[in-house]
Structures are given as C-alpha cells and as structure tokens.
Scaffold this motif. Structure first.
Motif, short mmCIF file in Angstrom:
data_model
loop_
_atom_site.label_atom_id
_atom_site.label_comp_id
_atom_site.label_asym_id
_atom_site.label_seq_id
_atom_site.Cartn_x
_atom_site.Cartn_y
_atom_site.Cartn_z
N CYS A 1 0.81 -1.25 0.20
CA CYS A 1 0.15 0.07 0.35
C CYS A 1 0.83 0.69 -0.13
N LYS A 2 0.12 2.25 -0.32
CA LYS A 2 1.02 4.08 0.17
C LYS A 2 1.14 4.65 1.50
N ALA A 3 1.83 5.15 1.82
CA ALA A 3 1.24 5.87 2.70
C ALA A 3 1.18 7.59 2.70
N ASP A 4 0.42 8.66 3.23
CA ASP A 4 0.71 9.32 3.03
C ASP A 4 1.71 10.69 3.17
N ALA A 5 1.61 11.74 2.92
CA ALA A 5 3.26 12.62 4.49
C ALA A 5 2.45 12.31 5.63
N LYS A 6 1.16 12.30 6.23
CA LYS A 6 1.09 12.15 7.30
C LYS A 6 1.37 10.93 8.32
N GLY A 7 1.51 9.57 7.38
CA GLY A 7 1.34 8.58 7.84
C GLY A 7 0.68 8.09 8.03
N ARG A 8 -0.50 8.41 7.19
CA ARG A 8 -1.88 7.66 6.95
C ARG A 8 -1.42 6.89 5.88
N VAL B 1 10.96 -5.41 17.39
CA VAL B 1 13.06 -6.02 18.36
C VAL B 1 13.80 -6.05 17.77
N PHE B 2 13.55 -7.36 16.52
CA PHE B 2 14.69 -7.53 15.62
C PHE B 2 14.86 -7.61 14.13
N LYS B 3 13.64 -6.58 14.24
CA LYS B 3 14.07 -6.11 12.74
C LYS B 3 13.88 -4.09 12.47
N ASP B 4 14.32 -3.92 11.41
CA ASP B 4 14.63 -2.21 10.96
C ASP B 4 12.91 -2.17 10.57
N CYS B 5 11.70 -2.72 11.64
CA CYS B 5 10.01 -2.19 11.04
C CYS B 5 9.32 -2.01 12.44
N LEU B 6 7.39 -1.74 11.76
CA LEU B 6 7.12 -1.47 12.98
C LEU B 6 6.11 -2.57 13.58
N ILE C 1 -0.36 6.44 11.39
CA ILE C 1 1.22 6.04 12.06
C ILE C 1 1.82 6.86 12.73
N PRO C 2 2.48 7.03 13.90
CA PRO C 2 2.51 8.06 14.84
C PRO C 2 3.48 8.49 14.09
N LYS C 3 3.89 10.13 14.29
CA LYS C 3 4.99 10.21 13.46
C LYS C 3 6.51 9.81 13.81
N ASN C 4 6.77 9.96 15.23
CA ASN C 4 7.76 9.16 15.37
C ASN C 4 7.89 7.97 15.33
N LEU C 5 7.41 6.86 15.46
CA LEU C 5 7.05 5.74 14.85
C LEU C 5 7.46 5.04 12.48
N PHE C 6 6.65 7.13 12.33
CA PHE C 6 6.92 6.97 11.03
C PHE C 6 8.55 6.50 10.48
N ASP C 7 8.75 7.76 11.47
CA ASP C 7 10.00 8.09 11.42
C ASP C 7 11.19 6.98 11.49
N ILE D 1 1.17 -8.04 12.43
CA ILE D 1 1.41 -6.99 11.64
C ILE D 1 2.78 -6.77 11.08
N GLU D 2 3.48 -7.06 10.50
CA GLU D 2 4.79 -6.68 10.79
C GLU D 2 4.63 -4.56 9.16
N ILE D 3 5.27 -3.69 9.66
CA ILE D 3 5.11 -2.10 9.32
C ILE D 3 6.42 -1.87 8.08
N TRP D 4 6.56 -1.74 7.10
CA TRP D 4 8.04 -1.85 6.14
C TRP D 4 7.91 -1.20 5.20
N ASP D 5 8.81 0.13 4.78
CA ASP D 5 9.38 0.88 4.04
C ASP D 5 9.28 -0.25 3.16
N LYS D 6 9.07 -0.46 1.84
CA LYS D 6 9.06 -1.69 1.07
C LYS D 6 10.71 -1.26 0.43
#
Length: 152
Positions: A10-17, A42-47, A97-103, A120-125
């Motif tokens: 999916c896509k995220a907008d500039a506000k983290g939605r 804990v072990f990965k660079d994602c949420l 997605i809260p800004k601090n976690l998005f960043d 659900i893991e949330i990753w930058d593609k």
C-alpha cells in the motif's frame, strides 16, 4: 483466533496514513472494535501492529517471566519505547502511524504490510526487499530443513 497472513502493499501519505487493503482489513474485522498497538519491532527495522487483546497477552507473558530489577526495567522500557494504541477506522481501513514511529522505521511512500499469524509488520518497501535478500537461499533452505525435519 483467525490467523493473519499475507503480504500486502500500500502507500503512505505525507501524514503517515495508510489504507489497509481490503483482504487484510477483512482478516482484522474481529478486532476492529478494539484498539491496536503499534510499536518498534525487536529484531527488525520495522514496526509491528498487534490487536490490543493479543498484545495484552504478550505483555502478561513478559511480566510473568521478567521479575524485577534494572535489566528487566531497561528491557521493558526499550520494548515499549514509542508504543501507541491506535484505532483502525472500520469503514475506511485507515491507520494513522504516529510520526515518531513513522520516522523511526524510515517509511517512505511505498509500504509493505507483512502479516504473520497474530501481528502485522509495517515496512518501508525498499527495506523489506533488502531484508528478504539478506538471507541466502542456502541459509533459507537450512532453516526450513531444521524446522520441518524437527518433527521426524
């Protein structure tokens, strides 16, 4: 519990939605009246996104095993750093997605939602693809063999 599985883009907008894809949203319907917990993995660079009821079970397990003391307190502090309770809009399937976690996760516009059983893991593609490529085929095969041959 319904097992939540599948990879969704999916896509995220500039506000983290992000809008949760319909197929995944349908799997989450039993949890839509409750909030979700989003946190750093804990072990990965994602949420990680957990139905709150499932996250409460994880926290109970941690509290039962952890005891007290400086190391435990520091672990708990790091484990819950940035954690937020968030709703998913039942009608639109939108998640903020809260800004601090998005960043923290370095999420850009392209997002991968990798559903794994009860989270659900949330990753930058790009990061997701890089992590997938980091395990060699040989390592993957050896790990699969150790998992699937363990019952024999």
């Amino acid at each position: 519990m319904t097992t939540i599985v599948g990879q969704h883009e999916c896509k995220a907008d500039a506000k983290g939605r992000i809008n949760i894809p319909t197929a995944l949203k349908n799997k989450l319907l039993p949890f839509m009246n409750d909030e979700f917990v989003i946190k750093r993995a804990v072990f990965k660079d994602c949420l990680e996104l957990h139905p709150k009821v499932k996250f409460d079970e994880v926290m109970q397990k941690i509290m039962n095993k952890g005891g007290r003391g400086k190391k435990f307190d520091l672990f708990l502090m790091k484990y819950t750093a940035g954690l937020k309770e968030v709703p998913i809009d039942a009608d639109t399937g939108r998640l903020q997605i809260p800004k601090n976690l998005f960043d923290y996760a370095g999420i850009s516009k392209e997002v991968v939602l990798n559903a794994q059983h009860d989270k659900i893991e949330i990753w930058d593609k790009d990061k997701y693809e890089s992590v997938l490529d980091s395990m060699t085929d040989m390592e993957y095969e050896e790990m699969a063999e150790s998992i699937f041959d363990a019952d024999e």
